[in-house]
Design a protein around this motif. Structure first.
Motif, PDB file in Angstrom:
ATOM      1  N   GLU A 169      25.444 -34.347  27.532  1.00  0.00           N
ATOM      2  CA  GLU A 169      24.816 -33.410  27.238  1.00  0.00           C
ATOM      3  C   GLU A 169      23.899 -33.870  25.415  1.00  0.00           C
ATOM      4  O   GLU A 169      23.586 -33.124  25.262  1.00  0.00           O
ATOM      5  N   SER A 170      24.937 -34.485  25.234  1.00  0.00           N
ATOM      6  CA  SER A 170      24.049 -34.959  23.907  1.00  0.00           C
ATOM      7  C   SER A 170      22.422 -35.934  24.368  1.00  0.00           C
ATOM      8  O   SER A 170      21.494 -35.857  23.288  1.00  0.00           O
ATOM      9  N   ALA A 171      22.394 -36.947  25.129  1.00  0.00           N
ATOM     10  CA  ALA A 171      21.718 -37.109  25.720  1.00  0.00           C
ATOM     11  C   ALA A 171      20.363 -35.883  25.822  1.00  0.00           C
ATOM     12  O   ALA A 171      18.961 -36.266  25.955  1.00  0.00           O
ATOM     13  N   LYS A 172      20.601 -34.836  26.359  1.00  0.00           N
ATOM     14  CA  LYS A 172      19.600 -33.653  27.056  1.00  0.00           C
ATOM     15  C   LYS A 172      19.587 -32.915  25.104  1.00  0.00           C
ATOM     16  O   LYS A 172      18.111 -33.272  25.572  1.00  0.00           O
TER      17      LYS A 172
ATOM     18  N   SER B  86      19.142 -34.505  22.462  1.00  0.00           N
ATOM     19  CA  SER B  86      18.477 -35.333  21.712  1.00  0.00           C
ATOM     20  C   SER B  86      16.961 -35.197  22.660  1.00  0.00           C
ATOM     21  O   SER B  86      15.917 -35.559  21.722  1.00  0.00           O
ATOM     22  N   ALA B  87      17.172 -35.673  23.923  1.00  0.00           N
ATOM     23  CA  ALA B  87      15.496 -35.500  24.616  1.00  0.00           C
ATOM     24  C   ALA B  87      15.229 -34.104  23.851  1.00  0.00           C
ATOM     25  O   ALA B  87      13.849 -34.504  24.777  1.00  0.00           O
ATOM     26  N   SER B  88      15.343 -33.164  24.018  1.00  0.00           N
ATOM     27  CA  SER B  88      15.021 -31.772  24.200  1.00  0.00           C
ATOM     28  C   SER B  88      14.034 -31.878  22.303  1.00  0.00           C
ATOM     29  O   SER B  88      12.959 -31.143  22.167  1.00  0.00           O
ATOM     30  N   ARG B  89      15.202 -32.437  21.570  1.00  0.00           N
ATOM     31  CA  ARG B  89      14.130 -32.420  20.599  1.00  0.00           C
ATOM     32  C   ARG B  89      12.633 -33.434  20.285  1.00  0.00           C
ATOM     33  O   ARG B  89      12.915 -33.110  19.312  1.00  0.00           O
ATOM     34  N   SER B  90      13.073 -33.816  21.061  1.00  0.00           N
ATOM     35  CA  SER B  90      11.557 -35.114  21.097  1.00  0.00           C
ATOM     36  C   SER B  90      10.773 -34.481  21.389  1.00  0.00           C
ATOM     37  O   SER B  90      10.457 -33.652  22.048  1.00  0.00           O
TER      38      SER B  90
END
Length: 70
Positions: free
Chosen positions: A61-64, A66-70
């Motif tokens: 969830e934290s990876a998703k 951070s990916a959506s913020r980039s």
């Protein structure tokens, strides 16, 4: 034996009682159980009860995020 128990009217030689030795053994066992329970409590407080599956899910969830913020 009768001089040790002056209040007893009749001492039965066939009667088996735990006596002082039985009390001492019981007291030592009770102290040992108390010590073991105290030690177990101390060690159980140190244990981390997190489920490994929940750790991987939170990492995904934290990876998703951070990916959506980039």
């Amino acid at each position: 034996m009768t001089h040790l128990v002056p209040l007893a009217k009749e001492v039965d030689d066939d009667k088996v009682t735990p006596g002082v030795l039985g009390f001492i053994v019981f007291a030592v066992m009770a102290l040992a159980v108390w010590g073991l329970m105290k030690s177990m409590n101390k060690h159980m407080r140190k244990v981390d009860f997190k489920d490994p599956e929940s750790d991987t899910e939170s990492a995904k969830e934290s990876a998703k995020e951070s990916a959506s913020r980039s």
